[in-house]
Design a protein around this motif. Structure first.
Motif, PDB file in Angstrom:
ATOM      1  N   PHE A   1       0.848  -1.320  -0.150  1.00 49.11           N
ATOM      2  CA  PHE A   1       0.035   0.046   0.095  1.00 49.11           C
ATOM      3  C   PHE A   1       0.847   1.205  -0.095  1.00 49.11           C
ATOM      4  CE2 PHE A   1      -3.274  -2.837   1.841  1.00 49.11           C
ATOM      5  CZ  PHE A   1      -4.148  -2.555   0.762  1.00 49.11           C
TER       6      PHE A   1
ATOM      7  N   SER B   1       0.676   3.938  -3.087  1.00 44.98           N
ATOM      8  CA  SER B   1       0.319   5.157  -2.590  1.00 44.98           C
ATOM      9  C   SER B   1       1.255   6.294  -3.149  1.00 44.98           C
ATOM     10  CB  SER B   1      -0.290   5.165  -1.202  1.00 44.98           C
ATOM     11  OG  SER B   1      -1.188   4.149  -0.829  1.00 44.98           O
TER      12      SER B   1
ATOM     13  N   VAL C   1      -6.537   6.748  -2.551  1.00 37.52           N
ATOM     14  CA  VAL C   1      -7.462   5.930  -2.288  1.00 37.52           C
ATOM     15  C   VAL C   1      -7.707   5.142  -3.483  1.00 37.52           C
ATOM     16  CG1 VAL C   1     -10.081   5.966  -2.466  1.00 37.52           C
ATOM     17  CG2 VAL C   1      -8.823   7.496  -0.778  1.00 37.52           C
TER      18      VAL C   1
ATOM     19  N   GLY D   1      -3.666   3.796  -4.847  1.00 37.17           N
ATOM     20  CA  GLY D   1      -2.908   2.900  -3.685  1.00 37.17           C
ATOM     21  C   GLY D   1      -4.020   1.809  -3.400  1.00 37.17           C
ATOM     22  N   ILE D   2      -4.990   2.175  -2.612  1.00 36.31           N
ATOM     23  CA  ILE D   2      -5.727   1.201  -2.093  1.00 36.31           C
ATOM     24  C   ILE D   2      -6.450   0.486  -3.043  1.00 36.31           C
ATOM     25  CG2 ILE D   2      -7.647   1.007  -0.539  1.00 36.31           C
ATOM     26  CD1 ILE D   2      -6.714   3.493   1.077  1.00 36.31           C
TER      27      ILE D   2
ATOM     28  N   LYS E   1      -4.305  -1.681  -5.296  1.00 37.74           N
ATOM     29  CA  LYS E   1      -3.688  -2.874  -4.464  1.00 37.74           C
ATOM     30  C   LYS E   1      -4.819  -3.861  -4.425  1.00 37.74           C
ATOM     31  CE  LYS E   1      -0.190  -4.848  -1.801  1.00 37.74           C
ATOM     32  NZ  LYS E   1      -1.118  -5.801  -1.441  1.00 37.74           N
ATOM     33  N   LEU E   2      -5.960  -3.662  -3.738  1.00 38.17           N
ATOM     34  CA  LEU E   2      -7.083  -4.534  -3.539  1.00 38.17           C
ATOM     35  C   LEU E   2      -7.357  -5.364  -4.959  1.00 38.17           C
ATOM     36  CD1 LEU E   2      -9.288  -2.593  -1.005  1.00 38.17           C
ATOM     37  CD2 LEU E   2      -7.640  -4.549  -0.677  1.00 38.17           C
TER      38      LEU E   2
ATOM     39  N   TYR F   1       1.403  -9.489  -0.492  1.00 33.56           N
ATOM     40  CA  TYR F   1       1.127  -8.159  -0.029  1.00 33.56           C
ATOM     41  C   TYR F   1       2.550  -7.362   0.172  1.00 33.56           C
ATOM     42  CZ  TYR F   1      -3.203  -9.834   1.319  1.00 33.56           C
ATOM     43  OH  TYR F   1      -4.564 -10.600   1.251  1.00 33.56           O
TER      44      TYR F   1
END
Length: 205
Positions: A122, A126, A167, A170-171, A174-175, A201
């Motif tokens: 992350f 990010s 958001v 990054g987030i 990544k998800l 991860y």
């Protein structure tokens, strides 16, 4: 990383092309969405933040491509491809659209390079989004005459853009990448190999 590991393969090119097309469509939709948000915020005197709230979406092609492929140049090339296809789809910005894609892709690429293409979490993603945000903001200071705005407004806009980058680039990227890895769709890519070894991860030196 060895030279052979860094070399692009046909599947890498195909992935970058696919992501370029997908995000070109997304970018076009976001442009119209940003216009709508700006209009909605106008009565409150916040129209300048309409696009800032969703600006991070424009960095997603770079960060997601880099996260999946994990090779030098993936972020930059995919972002340029997405912007070029967006232009062909009818974006009225002309060649400036491709230039912004290059700048945004370069911002992300520089961050991943700083981590030597070994850190995938992350934080790195990010920061890659924030790198894109910084470079394109510097460009817009002159191209869009942002330098005429009050310092407080500039700081506020950049802060919101940073949050948006974290958001979306990054987030969410990544998800999304982790989700694809778990399905096995990208098993032939570096992210797939990391998933098999339990390092999805983070990939350490």
């Amino acid at each position: 990383m060895s030279e052979s590991k860094n070399a692009w393969k046909l599947r890498d090119v195909i992935m970058m092309a696919v992501l370029g097309v997908v995000f070109a469509v997304v970018y076009m939709a976001v442009f119209y969405g940003g216009t709508a948000i700006s209009t909605a915020l106008t009565p409150f005197g916040l129209s300048a933040f309409g696009f800032e709230l969703i600006y991070g979406v424009w960095f997603m092609a770079a960060t997601l491509a880099a996260y999946i492929i994990r090779k030098p140049g993936a972020a930059l090339v995919t972002e340029i491809l997405a912007s070029a296809i967006e232009l062909l789809m009818g974006n009225s910005g002309g060649l400036t659209v491709v230039l912004t894609g290059l700048i945004q892709g370069l911002g992300a690429e520089l961050v991943f390079a700083a981590f030597r293409y070994k850190k995938w979490n992350f934080l790195s993603m990010s920061l890659a989004g924030m790198g894109s945000a910084v470079l394109i903001f510097c460009y817009e200071l002159y191209y869009l005459s942002y330098y005429l705005l009050a310092p407080g407004m500039l700081i506020a806009q950049l802060a919101v853009r940073f949050v948006s980058a974290i958001v979306f680039s990054g987030i969410i990227c990544k998800l999304a990448g982790d989700g694809l890895a778990k399905t096995g769709v990208v098993k032939s890519y570096a992210i797939g190999a990391s998933a098999k070894t339990g390092k999805i991860y983070d990939e350490e030196d």
